[in-house]
Write a protein that holds these residues in place. Structure first.
Motif, mmCIF file in Angstrom:
data_model
loop_
_atom_site.group_PDB
_atom_site.id
_atom_site.type_symbol
_atom_site.label_atom_id
_atom_site.label_comp_id
_atom_site.label_asym_id
_atom_site.label_seq_id
_atom_site.Cartn_x
_atom_site.Cartn_y
_atom_site.Cartn_z
ATOM 1 N N VAL A 198 43.757 45.075 42.534
ATOM 2 C CA VAL A 198 43.635 46.584 42.343
ATOM 3 C C VAL A 198 43.351 46.622 40.911
ATOM 4 C CG1 VAL A 198 45.873 47.040 41.942
ATOM 5 C CG2 VAL A 198 44.483 49.085 42.443
ATOM 6 N N MET A 199 42.441 47.574 40.598
ATOM 7 C CA MET A 199 41.864 47.803 39.293
ATOM 8 C C MET A 199 42.809 48.894 38.444
ATOM 9 S SD MET A 199 39.884 45.721 37.931
ATOM 10 C CE MET A 199 38.376 45.438 37.601
ATOM 11 N N LYS A 200 43.460 48.766 37.169
ATOM 12 C CA LYS A 200 43.859 49.819 36.626
ATOM 13 C C LYS A 200 43.382 49.995 35.223
ATOM 14 C CE LYS A 200 48.405 49.658 39.061
ATOM 15 N NZ LYS A 200 49.664 50.415 38.522
ATOM 16 N N TYR A 201 43.611 51.321 34.961
ATOM 17 C CA TYR A 201 43.250 51.450 33.441
ATOM 18 C C TYR A 201 44.074 52.040 32.514
ATOM 19 C CZ TYR A 201 38.863 51.533 36.328
ATOM 20 O OH TYR A 201 37.851 51.371 37.276
ATOM 21 N N TYR A 202 44.337 51.432 31.471
ATOM 22 C CA TYR A 202 44.944 51.835 30.404
ATOM 23 C C TYR A 202 44.260 51.489 29.213
ATOM 24 C CZ TYR A 202 49.007 50.084 33.638
ATOM 25 O OH TYR A 202 49.819 49.773 34.573
#
Length: 168
Positions: free
Chosen positions: A150-154
């Motif tokens: 999964v791609m996450k954004y921080y």
């Protein structure tokens, strides 16, 4: 709340802010989040956990070393999104001085047991940045298997995460 051979896991309190800062304000510890948090971000993190306890009855808990009564990390359960649905995740984050001593797996196993026995979850997950091999090893030692990505954004950075899970 939860007790293991060497640890206690309990709800975080405002008085834990100093110990929490030791974790969240360490660049090396927080590389998976693109760097250390500032004071406001630490307080926001704590406030989020307190809100999770009120809403869900769980969140990331303080991990207390029985021998010294020191808060050495966090481990617990939170809701995350995977495959367009909410999943129960076991998350963990420890002060660098306490890495490689088996505390993360000890706490994570206790959280898995809590999730299955108290929350009545049928499956639990750990979602881990692709570069965080130490946490991936903890997930594997917690009987979890790879389930996807999964791609996450921080902080406006796109990061690949691996998803691990185990069924009851």
């Amino acid at each position: 709340m939860i007790e293991t051979e060497r640890l206690y896991l309990r709800e975080l309190q405002q008085s834990d802010i100093g110990s929490l800062s030791k974790i969240l304000q360490d660049d090396q510890t927080m590389y998976a989040y693109e760097g250390a948090f500032d004071d406001k971000e630490v307080q926001d993190w704590l406030d989020k956990q307190l809100a999770n306890y009120r809403r869900d009855g769980f969140g990331l808990w303080a991990v207390i070393l029985k021998e010294t009564e020191e808060m050495i990390g966090q481990c617990g359960l939170t809701w995350q999104n995977f495959d367009s649905k909410p999943v129960l995740e076991i998350g963990y984050l420890f002060q660098r001085a306490f890495w490689h001593k088996g505390y993360a797996i000890e706490a994570a196993r206790a959280c898995k047991k809590y999730a299955f026995e108290e929350v009545k979850a049928e499956e639990v997950f750990s979602i881990i940045r692709d570069t965080n091999t130490a946490s991936q090893k903890v997930a594997a030692r917690n009987s979890m298997t790879f389930r996807g990505e999964v791609m996450k954004y921080y902080r406006e950075v796109e990061m690949l995460h691996y998803v691990y899970a185990v069924q009851k």
